[in-house]
Motif scaffolding. Structure first.
Motif, mmCIF file in Angstrom:
data_model
loop_
_atom_site.group_PDB
_atom_site.id
_atom_site.type_symbol
_atom_site.label_atom_id
_atom_site.label_comp_id
_atom_site.label_asym_id
_atom_site.label_seq_id
_atom_site.Cartn_x
_atom_site.Cartn_y
_atom_site.Cartn_z
ATOM 1 N N ASN A 51 39.711 76.229 24.361
ATOM 2 C CA ASN A 51 39.276 75.975 22.993
ATOM 3 C C ASN A 51 38.880 74.525 22.768
ATOM 4 N N ALA A 52 39.357 73.625 23.640
ATOM 5 C CA ALA A 52 39.182 72.196 23.397
ATOM 6 C C ALA A 52 37.708 71.798 23.461
ATOM 7 N N VAL B 185 34.918 73.635 30.426
ATOM 8 C CA VAL B 185 35.735 74.342 31.414
ATOM 9 C C VAL B 185 34.906 75.482 31.985
ATOM 10 N N GLU B 186 34.832 75.552 33.313
ATOM 11 C CA GLU B 186 34.085 76.644 33.927
ATOM 12 C C GLU B 186 34.753 77.984 33.607
ATOM 13 N N ARG B 187 33.941 78.948 33.238
ATOM 14 C CA ARG B 187 34.493 80.248 32.838
ATOM 15 C C ARG B 187 35.229 80.909 33.998
ATOM 16 N N TRP B 188 34.722 80.744 35.231
ATOM 17 C CA TRP B 188 35.374 81.384 36.366
ATOM 18 C C TRP B 188 36.780 80.838 36.569
ATOM 19 N N ARG B 189 36.973 79.529 36.246
ATOM 20 C CA ARG B 189 38.301 78.937 36.417
ATOM 21 C C ARG B 189 39.289 79.538 35.435
ATOM 22 N N ALA C 295 44.210 70.774 19.519
ATOM 23 C CA ALA C 295 43.276 71.132 20.586
ATOM 24 C C ALA C 295 41.857 71.322 20.083
ATOM 25 N N GLY C 296 41.680 71.399 18.757
ATOM 26 C CA GLY C 296 40.362 71.676 18.196
ATOM 27 C C GLY C 296 39.978 73.133 18.318
ATOM 28 N N ALA C 297 40.980 74.024 18.218
ATOM 29 C CA ALA C 297 40.741 75.457 18.401
ATOM 30 C C ALA C 297 39.855 76.013 17.293
ATOM 31 N N GLY C 298 39.128 77.072 17.621
ATOM 32 C CA GLY C 298 38.291 77.751 16.651
ATOM 33 C C GLY C 298 39.118 78.520 15.631
ATOM 34 N N GLY D 88 38.792 82.287 19.600
ATOM 35 C CA GLY D 88 38.515 80.912 19.206
ATOM 36 C C GLY D 88 37.670 80.195 20.235
ATOM 37 N N ALA D 89 37.986 80.422 21.519
ATOM 38 C CA ALA D 89 37.192 79.809 22.582
ATOM 39 C C ALA D 89 35.753 80.325 22.570
#
Length: 317
Positions: free
Chosen positions: A59-60, A65-69, A258-261, A311-312
């Protein structure tokens, strides 16, 4: 145990429909019971802070951040949670061997019932720990050191019921460690967001394990085992109200840090309503209901997780 339980080797508080009793040969069932594979709620509750933390990191804003990770780490934490919860339960049973033999709900477990020796249990614990170590080594150096640090709390927890009325706090410290691990695995460090999430998860754990501990309070009193269930006693509901309120508030602060949605906050509101319902309907003298309400926290975990996922996604769009 009943006659059917003796035939299957099922422990007193396990679910009779578990795959452990239909898929595993009789010789392996005691080891599955040591690891609590017949009671998945434990590893599920251990997993949620890990998954929340990963998705909180996702969410940050400003930290791509790579989606696969994300998917990879969610899978790693699932494997690690099953392995380490199993190792922790095996260790706990080794420490509590004599106490378990004196408590009705636990005397049918593999060690007090004699179906597994202490040496066999130690070897099995080591094998599960190696799986957990294999998972841990997939992360960055900071996360690896952080994960190793958790072992000190894990080692202390089984003894906490002997010296404090708050063993549930020590369980919370251990079970919520994943709230730090997910963020550390993603970013190689910590910040206010995962620390606030950790604090909120600790309180959540104290709450649900207090409900769980009400099943054993009579036996605990006889053998001298302490718990928040015994300490709170008839004041359990107001205590839970304060604990759960603080838990959700800290998680909301974590999401903000974290700045979440916005969907993350919707998830927290829905989770708060479910926790409030637990308090309203709780009857501490009904062991079956206490167990059902304890297990209902898996749904709370899902709702918070899905809110963070949404949120992400909202932030990515």
């Amino acid at each position: 145990m009943t006659h059917s339980d003796e035939h299957t080797g099922r422990v007193a508080d396990a679910t009779s429909g578990s795959w452990v009793y239909s898929a595993l040969p009789a010789g392996l069932r005691p080891y599955a019971q040591l690891a609590r594979w017949d009671r998945p709620i434990g590893w599920q509750l251990l997993l949620w802070p890990c998954w929340w933390s990963v998705m909180l990191a996702a969410n940050a804003p400003g930290q791509p951040v790579e989606r696969w990770r994300i998917i990879y780490y969610l899978a790693l934490f699932a494997i690690g949670a099953i392995a380490m919860r199993g190792a922790g339960c095996t260790y706990n049973d080794l420490v509590d061997h004599e106490i378990d033999a004196r408590v009705a709900r636990t005397r049918s477990r593999p060690l007090p019932s004699g179906r597994v020796s202490r040496m066999q249990a130690k070897i099995f614990m080591a094998l599960q720990s190696l799986v957990g170590l294999g998972v841990l080594l997939q992360f960055n150096g900071f996360a690896i050191v952080l994960g190793i640090c958790s072992l000190a709390i894990v080692a202390i927890y089984p003894f906490a019921k002997r010296f404090t009325d708050w063993p549930q706090l020590f369980l919370g410290l251990a079970f919520s460690w994943g709230a730090l691990m997910g963020w550390a695995a993603m970013f190689g460090g910590l910040s206010a967001a995962p620390l606030l999430l950790y604090a909120g998860a600790i309180l959540w754990t104290i709450g649900y394990d207090t409900i769980y501990a009400h099943q054993d309070k009579e036996d605990d009193a006889l053998v001298g085992v302490r718990s928040t269930a015994r300490f709170f006693a008839e004041r359990t509901k107001p205590w839970l109200a304060g604990i759960y309120t603080a838990s959700v508030a800290l998680m909301a602060l974590s999401a903000y840090a974290a700045g979440a949605g916005w969907p993350a906050y919707v998830g927290l509101i829905l989770a708060a309503l479910l926790l409030a319902r637990q308090i309203v309907v709780l009857h501490i003298g009904d062991p079956d209901q206490c167990l059902a309400l304890f297990k209902a926290n898996h749904i709370v975990g899902w709702i918070i997780f899905l809110g963070l996922v949404a949120g992400a996604v909202e932030n990515w769009l």
